[in-house]
Scaffold this active site. Structure first.
Site, short mmCIF file in Angstrom:
data_model
loop_
_atom_site.label_atom_id
_atom_site.label_comp_id
_atom_site.label_asym_id
_atom_site.label_seq_id
_atom_site.Cartn_x
_atom_site.Cartn_y
_atom_site.Cartn_z
N ASP A 219 0.77 -1.18 0.23
CA ASP A 219 -0.02 0.04 0.17
C ASP A 219 0.93 1.39 0.09
O ASP A 219 0.34 2.41 0.38
CB ASP A 219 -0.97 -0.13 1.27
N ARG B 207 0.99 6.86 0.21
CA ARG B 207 0.25 5.81 0.86
C ARG B 207 -1.00 5.74 0.13
O ARG B 207 -1.66 6.96 0.06
CB ARG B 207 0.19 6.35 2.46
N GLU C 75 1.97 -5.70 6.65
CA GLU C 75 3.44 -5.15 6.75
C GLU C 75 4.47 -6.13 6.46
O GLU C 75 4.19 -7.42 6.63
CB GLU C 75 3.75 -4.70 8.23
N ASP D 208 -5.67 -1.53 3.50
CA ASP D 208 -4.42 -1.72 4.09
C ASP D 208 -3.94 -3.12 3.86
O ASP D 208 -4.60 -4.07 3.53
CB ASP D 208 -4.98 -1.63 5.57
N THR D 209 -2.55 -3.27 3.57
CA THR D 209 -2.06 -4.71 3.63
C THR D 209 -1.04 -5.02 4.45
O THR D 209 -0.45 -4.26 5.38
CB THR D 209 -1.06 -4.52 2.03
N ARG E 21 3.83 11.04 3.95
CA ARG E 21 3.53 10.43 2.82
C ARG E 21 2.37 11.15 2.00
O ARG E 21 1.51 11.50 2.59
CB ARG E 21 3.34 8.89 2.87
#
Length: 141
Positions: free
Chosen positions: A47, A58, A66, A63-64, A108
């Site tokens: 992401d 971002r 980590e 959300d992916t 970001r």
């Protein structure tokens, strides 16, 4: 002499406009959509991407897992799958970065990323490599 000064001034203004335009092509700012060459985009994780000018994005709406601070081996493995899938998606079509004009807490630029007109977040969610996310506390994987 006045003609020379006017010519030099005009050239300086023109050069400044060209520099400003080139420098801001991938800088965070007001909401905009920018086409981008997929080969010039670095995928940091599932992401987060980086433009050739060093701007980190971002990606919004999902959300992916980590990969740099994974809590479990399973989270890391799924995070790597999401990263590789995003790299595949970028290599398969016309890429567009749609900037929101906002920054996250890490500085970001927040943006949506589309390939061939389709939001990559929707693809990753549909494939089980991401989940919907709209800010706030992230859930563990």
């Amino acid at each position: 002499m006045p003609t020379t000064i006017a010519a030099i001034t005009a050239i300086a203004i023109f050069a400044g406009l060209i520099f400003y335009s080139a420098a801001s092509a991938f800088s965070p700012g007001s909401p905009s959509a920018r086409p981008a060459a997929a080969s010039s985009i670095r995928v940091i994780d599932g992401d987060t991407i980086e433009s050739p000018y060093g701007v980190k994005y971002r990606l919004l709406g999902f959300d992916t897992p980590e990969i740099f601070d994974a809590k479990t081996p399973q989270e890391y493995a799924l995070g790597m799958k999401a990263k590789k899938r995003l790299e595949q998606l970028l290599s398969r079509g016309t890429v567009r970065i749609i900037e929101s004009g906002k920054l996250d807490k890490y500085g970001r630029s927040l943006a949506t990323l589309a390939v061939n007109g389709r939001d990559v977040g929707e693809v990753l969610i549909a494939e089980g490599l991401a989940r919907a996310y709209h800010g706030g506390k992230r859930q563990p994987w």
